[in-house]
Write a protein that holds these residues in place. Structure first.
Motif, short mmCIF file in Angstrom:
data_model
loop_
_atom_site.label_atom_id
_atom_site.label_comp_id
_atom_site.label_asym_id
_atom_site.label_seq_id
_atom_site.Cartn_x
_atom_site.Cartn_y
_atom_site.Cartn_z
N PRO A 33 51.77 -13.76 22.28
CA PRO A 33 51.81 -14.02 20.77
C PRO A 33 50.65 -13.85 19.94
CG PRO A 33 52.72 -15.85 22.09
CD PRO A 33 52.07 -15.09 22.97
N ALA A 34 50.83 -13.57 18.75
CA ALA A 34 49.76 -12.98 17.88
C ALA A 34 48.67 -14.15 17.65
CB ALA A 34 50.37 -12.71 16.47
N ASP A 35 48.85 -15.42 17.62
CA ASP A 35 48.04 -16.49 17.34
C ASP A 35 47.96 -17.40 18.38
OD1 ASP A 35 47.14 -15.05 15.37
OD2 ASP A 35 48.44 -16.11 13.87
N ALA A 36 48.27 -17.01 19.61
CA ALA A 36 48.28 -18.14 20.67
C ALA A 36 48.10 -17.68 22.05
CB ALA A 36 49.98 -18.62 20.83
N PRO A 37 47.89 -18.31 23.12
CA PRO A 37 47.36 -17.67 24.37
C PRO A 37 48.62 -17.06 24.98
CG PRO A 37 47.52 -20.17 24.37
CD PRO A 37 47.63 -19.78 23.06
N SER A 38 48.34 -16.26 25.80
CA SER A 38 49.62 -15.74 26.50
C SER A 38 50.39 -16.52 27.41
CB SER A 38 48.89 -14.41 27.30
OG SER A 38 48.22 -14.75 28.42
N VAL A 39 51.55 -16.27 27.74
CA VAL A 39 52.50 -17.29 28.40
C VAL A 39 52.95 -16.35 29.55
CG1 VAL A 39 54.47 -18.62 28.49
CG2 VAL A 39 52.92 -18.31 26.50
N ALA A 104 60.05 -18.36 25.22
CA ALA A 104 59.02 -18.91 25.84
C ALA A 104 57.90 -18.56 24.77
CB ALA A 104 58.54 -18.05 27.13
N ALA A 105 57.95 -17.40 24.01
CA ALA A 105 56.80 -17.25 22.88
C ALA A 105 57.05 -18.29 21.72
CB ALA A 105 57.11 -15.63 22.38
N SER A 106 58.47 -18.67 21.48
CA SER A 106 58.49 -19.68 20.43
C SER A 106 57.90 -20.87 21.03
CB SER A 106 60.05 -19.78 19.98
OG SER A 106 60.32 -18.62 19.59
N ALA A 107 58.23 -21.36 22.05
CA ALA A 107 57.69 -22.65 22.81
C ALA A 107 56.08 -22.56 22.81
CB ALA A 107 57.94 -22.82 24.04
N ALA A 108 55.53 -21.64 22.97
CA ALA A 108 53.97 -21.37 23.01
C ALA A 108 53.42 -21.56 21.73
CB ALA A 108 53.53 -20.14 23.70
#
Length: 189
Positions: A33-39, A104-108
Motif C-alpha cells: 500500500p502507498a502509506d502502509a507497510p507491505s503485507v 489484505a491491502a484494505s485491512a493493512a
C-alpha cells in the motif's frame, strides 16, 4: 516391478504432499500500500485447506507401506478424492486471489477502497505440481496394487530342529523324561 510399484506410490504420495505443504506455507503475494507497510499473504491465509490436504496425502502414502492390495486400492480412491478436494479449493482461491489481495491491502491501511501494488509468487504453481503428482501416485497405486507382494511378516517359517532341551520344552515335552533319565543314571555311577 512388484516392490518398485509400492515404493513409487509411497514416495510419490509423500513428495506430492510435501510440495503441496510447501506451496501452502510460502508467500503467495506481497501487497505494498502507498502509506502502509507491505503485507505478505502466505498460502495458509489465502488457501487454508491446502495444509490439511497435504498432511492427509502424506498419511495415505505412509499407510500404503503396510496396506494389502485391496486396502491399497481403497486408499488410492481416497487419495483421488482428497486431490479433488484440494484442486477445487486451490482453483477457487486462485480465481479470487485479486479480491483477497485487495482485502489484505484494505485491512493493512484501514481504507476500504484502495488500489495497492502487488506481486505474486509461484507458490500456487508448486501446490499444483504437488496435486498432479499426488493424483498420478493414486492412479499408479490403484493400477499396480494387485501386483504388490504381501508383507514379509505374513509369511510363516518353520524352525529347524536343533535337538536341544529348549526345543523339547517348546514342543510341550519333558526333556528329563524317558531316555534321558537312563543316560543320567549311567553318568552318576
Amino acid at each position: 516391478m512388484r516392490a518398485r510399484g509400492r515404493i513409487v506410490a509411497v514416495l510419490a504420495h509423500l513428495v506430492g504432499g510435501a510440495l503441496i505443504l510447501a506451496g501452502s506455507v510460502l508467500v503467495w503475494a506481497t501487497v505494498v500500500p502507498a502509506d502502509a507497510p507491505s503485507v505478505e499473504l502466505d498460502g495458509t491465509t489465502v488457501a487454508p485447506a491446502l495444509a490439511p490436504v497435504a498432511l492427509t496425502l502424506g498419511a495415505l502414502g505412509l499407510a500404503l507401506t503396510i496396506a494389502s492390495p485391496i486396502v491399497a486400492r481403497v486408499l488410492a480412491i481416497l487419495g483421488v478424492a482428497v486431490v479433488g478436494i484440494g484442486a477445487t479449493h486451490l482453483a477457487q482461491r486462485v480465481a479470487t486471489l485479486g479480491d483477497t489481495i485487495a482485502d489484505a491491502a484494505s485491512a493493512a491501511t484501514g481504507v476500504t477502497t484502495l488500489d495497492a501494488a502487488s506481486t505474486t509468487t509461484a507458490a500456487p504453481a508448486l501446490a499444483v505440481v504437488g496435486l498432479v503428482l499426488a493424483l498420478a501416485s493414486a492412479v499408479w497405486a490403484f493400477v499396480t496394487a494387485p501386483h504388490w507382494q504381501r508383507r514379509q511378516a505374513q509369511q510363516r517359517f518353520e524352525r529347524a530342529e536343533s535337538g536341544l532341551a529348549w526345543d523339547a520344552l517348546d514342543d510341550g515335552e519333558d526333556p528329563t523324561a524317558s531316555g534321558r533319565a537312563d543316560e543320567r543314571g549311567t553318568h552318576d555311577r
